[in-house]
Every structure is written in C-alpha cells, then in structure tokens.
Scaffold this motif. Structure first.
Motif, short mmCIF file in Angstrom:
data_model
loop_
_atom_site.label_atom_id
_atom_site.label_comp_id
_atom_site.label_asym_id
_atom_site.label_seq_id
_atom_site.Cartn_x
_atom_site.Cartn_y
_atom_site.Cartn_z
N ALA A 129 42.04 41.52 38.32
CA ALA A 129 41.97 41.97 36.86
C ALA A 129 43.15 42.04 36.15
CB ALA A 129 41.20 43.38 36.92
N ILE A 130 44.33 42.53 36.99
CA ILE A 130 45.61 42.70 36.38
C ILE A 130 46.22 41.25 35.96
CG2 ILE A 130 48.13 43.08 37.01
CD1 ILE A 130 46.28 45.61 36.36
N ILE A 131 45.86 40.17 36.98
CA ILE A 131 46.31 38.87 36.44
C ILE A 131 45.50 38.38 35.36
CG2 ILE A 131 46.22 36.59 37.37
CD1 ILE A 131 46.96 37.75 40.25
N GLY A 132 44.35 38.66 35.31
CA GLY A 132 43.53 38.42 34.22
C GLY A 132 43.85 38.97 32.94
N THR A 133 44.13 40.16 32.89
CA THR A 133 44.72 40.84 31.85
C THR A 133 46.11 40.28 31.30
OG1 THR A 133 43.79 42.98 32.87
CG2 THR A 133 45.33 43.12 30.79
N LEU A 134 46.82 39.86 31.99
CA LEU A 134 47.95 39.13 31.52
C LEU A 134 47.75 37.65 30.92
CD1 LEU A 134 51.10 38.42 31.66
CD2 LEU A 134 50.90 37.37 33.82
N GLY A 135 46.43 37.36 31.58
CA GLY A 135 45.95 35.99 30.76
C GLY A 135 45.52 36.06 29.37
N THR A 136 45.30 37.27 28.98
CA THR A 136 45.16 37.71 27.51
C THR A 136 46.13 38.05 26.96
OG1 THR A 136 42.84 38.33 28.15
CG2 THR A 136 43.58 39.12 26.19
N ASN A 137 46.99 38.96 27.51
CA ASN A 137 48.11 39.59 26.70
C ASN A 137 49.17 38.55 26.58
OD1 ASN A 137 46.66 41.75 26.65
ND2 ASN A 137 47.83 42.88 28.24
N LEU A 188 39.87 42.87 43.88
CA LEU A 188 39.32 42.87 42.41
C LEU A 188 40.37 43.39 41.23
CD1 LEU A 188 35.76 43.77 43.21
CD2 LEU A 188 36.36 41.69 42.13
N ARG A 189 41.05 44.52 41.73
CA ARG A 189 41.96 45.20 40.98
C ARG A 189 43.06 44.20 40.75
NH1 ARG A 189 42.56 49.28 44.06
NH2 ARG A 189 40.56 50.40 43.18
N GLY A 190 43.48 43.56 41.72
CA GLY A 190 44.68 42.39 41.51
C GLY A 190 44.15 41.51 40.65
N LEU A 238 43.83 35.43 48.08
CA LEU A 238 43.16 36.67 47.91
C LEU A 238 44.12 37.70 48.44
CD1 LEU A 238 39.29 36.10 49.08
CD2 LEU A 238 40.33 36.33 46.68
N THR A 239 44.94 37.44 49.46
CA THR A 239 45.89 38.60 50.06
C THR A 239 46.96 38.80 48.87
OG1 THR A 239 45.41 37.55 52.26
CG2 THR A 239 47.59 38.83 51.59
N ARG A 240 47.32 37.78 48.08
CA ARG A 240 48.34 37.94 46.96
C ARG A 240 47.44 39.00 45.89
NH1 ARG A 240 49.82 35.58 50.28
NH2 ARG A 240 50.53 37.82 51.05
N PHE A 241 46.35 38.54 45.45
CA PHE A 241 45.64 39.65 44.86
C PHE A 241 45.40 40.97 45.14
CE2 PHE A 241 42.63 36.14 42.98
CZ PHE A 241 43.59 35.57 42.32
#
Length: 390
Positions: free
Chosen positions: A23-31, A19-21, A305-308
């Motif tokens: 979220a980090i990828i999703g944050t980039l999707g905004t930024n 979930l943390r990973g 999911l392993t990459r996340f």
C-alpha cells in the motif's frame, strides 16, 4: 518459523506487513504525479486526458489500478491495526480509550508536521481523526457495527452524489473551469518557482482548502475501518481453511467487480470520475488483499514480497521518506525537475524512490527491527501507560 498467511510464532501476521508495504508503494504511485506536475491535481480524478497519445493511455491505465486503491487499502489496514490494539489493550488490561486516543493524537501531530513541512496531501490527520471516532465504536456488538457501517456508507454516497453533480457542472461551466484551472496554475508556480518557506506559507494559508479531500472521506474512512475490523474478526487473516476461503473470495469478488467498475473512468462525460476514486476504488483494494494473499500462499515472488514486508514494518517512516524524496527531486528548492511531461520519467522516479525505500527499510529492520518514526511513536505512545502495564 514464518508462515504464509496466518500468524507466525512471534505473533506478527506477515501478510499484514506485506499488504502495508504494498500500500505504501502504491500510494507513491499516485502521489508521484502530484510531485512531477504540482498543478495537475485534476488528472488524479479524471483520466479522460486530451488526445489519444500513448502517454495519455498509460497514465489512464496506471490511474485505474492506483488512484484511490491504495488509499482504501491503507484505510482498511488501519482498521485492522485498531482491532489488534483493542484486543491487546483488553488482554493486558490497559485503558483502551485513553491509550488509543493518545496514540491518534500523536499520529495527528505527525500528520500536521508532515503537512506543513513536506506534503499537503497528507492522509495521517484524516486517519487520526477517524481512529478516534472508531475507538468509541469498536466495542459495539456486531449488529450495531453493521448499522453504523450502513449509516456511514449512506452518508458517504449522498455526499458523493452531490459532489458529482458539482463536478460535472464544473466541466460544463467554462468560466468556473477556467477559474479552477487558474488556481491549480498558481499551485504549480509555488512549487516550481517558490522557495521552501514560500511553499510552507502556501500550505498554511490555505490549510482547510488543502484538507478538502481528507475531510470529505471521513465517512468512507469510518466504513473501511469497520470493514477491516469485521474482516479480522471473521478470521480473514488466520492460517486455516476459513481464512484461506475468505481471502479467496476477497480476490474473486474484489478483482471481478473492482476492475470493470474502475474502467468506468473512461466513460465520457466525467460522470464516474469521483465514483472511481471514492466508491469503486475500495472494491479493488479488497481484491488486492486477496491477490497478495494468493501470491504469498503459493510462495511466488518471494524476494519482492520480502521487500514489501520490510517497507510494511517501517510504513510510517517510508511514507514520510517517499514524500521527502519526492520534494527534493521535483520542487524548486531541490533539484527542480517539475513539471515533468514525460510519463516514463514519472514512472522512473516512482521506481527509483521505491528502490530507495526498499534499501532503507531493509537496513532499519535488520539493525533496529522498526523504522525511526515507528520507534519514536512507540516510545511516546506507551510512555504514559508504562506503570499500568507492569
């Protein structure tokens, strides 16, 4: 032995890393949109773009599922992390407040440096301030926490109502709107023509103005921190029937309510613009927790999911890394690609940076077990308390 949703033999909850990973990828999707078009900050808050082009609809559709959702998810994750650290401190008899406040001071310092030298929309300072507040609350009884959550939610809702009134007024006052757009155009000039030192000077000269969102979401953060604590205490991440049932309800209610609520962003008049990012977004964040758990429990998309998971184990390092790469790609002192008007180019940059993060995270986890910033933070945060833990 690795499990699917609960606690593995090494005591680490795999779902939380994933979930943390995520979220980090999703944050980039905004930024990434802020990097690609530094003067288009309003586009993150309003998806009612001009025209009816495919680009406009793609941008709006992505915003519905990204803008604010991963900010909410990360905040919940920080609350869960606080609860886990609190339990560990009690277990090994460490001074909880001194220990956690010290770690939040370090996080805040990291955020300050990140703000000054990399990216003005840093969230770490906001999380550090919220963490210090919640550190004093985590030991309260459940009923007390419920009242605090209700109070934080009420204050946040009241503030959001006032901001929404100002927001709608801004779009109807042509002179005010033109003045604000002029400010954003100045921002674009700084990042598309200015030197690196000029960009640092810009961030320092308007420190409080650029910290506006980080300050305005404090009460939302407190609520979501405590919500994460309550989730963990309820057993939402345990590998048992109770945990699976909770996660299933999170998915059903979070997605079932979150998607239609966030689609209100397309209602004309800008009435729901701010509510979508600062009220409805966390509802969908909760749905993402349940959805990712559902996928994990059924062993679907294992490689992804392993990459996340790898990014989740190096979340702080990857968060800073993605913003450094974004700066290099788009700002004038780097490759100078901004402004980018093509939506596919922006999505391509998102994918490229994500792939780089996946590779780097995999290398760090395999070689060192954690990321470089995690290593530094762990060393500094534990140093004053080593003698007490022996």
């Amino acid at each position: 032995m690795q499990e699917t949703g609960g606690i593995p033999t090494n005591g680490r909850i795999r779902l939380l890393d994933i979930l943390r990973g995520f979220a980090i990828i999703g944050t980039l999707g905004t930024n990434i949109w802020l990097f690609a078009d530094p003067g288009a900050t309003l586009a993150l808050l309003s998806f009612q773009g001009e025209g009816n082009s495919i680009d406009t609809w793609i941008n709006g559709f992505l915003g519905i599922f990204t803008s604010g959702k991963f900010l909410g998810l990360l905040t919940i994750m920080f609350g869960i992390g606080l609860e886990m650290k609190y339990r560990k401190a009690l277990r090994v008899k460490l001074p909880w407040l001194r220990m956690y406040i010290w770690t939040m001071i370090l996080l805040g310092l990291d955020g300050l440096l990140h703000f000054i030298f990399v990216f003005e929309y840093d969230v770490l300072m906001s999380y550090a301030f919220t963490g210090i507040i919640v550190a004093f609350l985590v030991g309260c009884r459940h009923t007390t926490l419920n009242w605090i959550m209700a109070g934080a939610a009420a204050i946040h809702l009241f503030g959001l109502m006032l901001l929404t009134i100002v927001w709608i007024w801004m779009f109807h006052d042509e002179a005010l709107f033109a003045e604000i757009m002029g400010m954003f155009q100045q921002t674009e000039i700084v990042y598309t023509t200015g030197t690196y030192l000029e960009q640092i000077q810009y961030r320092l000269s308007d420190f409080w103005g650029l910290r506006g969102e980080a300050i305005s979401i404090i009460f939302m953060n407190i609520f979501l921190y405590l919500f994460g604590i309550r989730l963990y205490r309820a057993g939402a991440f345990s590998n048992d029937t109770n945990g699976r049932n909770i996660r299933k309800r999170l998915m059903i209610w979070g997605l079932g309510l979150g998607i239609p609520l966030n689609l209100l962003a397309f209602v004309p008049g800008h009435v729901f613009d701010l509510s979508v990012r600062y009220l409805f977004a966390p509802v969908l964040s909760v749905g993402y927790i349940g959805l990712i758990a559902f996928i994990l429990e059924r062993n679907l998309f294992g490689w992804l999911l392993t990459r996340f998971e790898m990014i989740g184990k190096t979340a702080l390092s990857c968060y800073v890394l993605q913003n450094i790469i974004g700066s290099v790609l788009f700002y004038n002192w780097g490759l100078g690609l901004a402004p980018v008007d093509n939506v596919y180019g922006v999505i391509g940059a998102w994918i490229l940076i994500t792939i780089i993060m996946m590779i780097v995270a995999q290398l760090f986890v395999r070689l060192f077990g954690i990321g470089p910033l995690e290593w530094v933070w762990r060393k500094l945060s534990s140093a004053p308390f080593k003698s007490l833990s022996r």
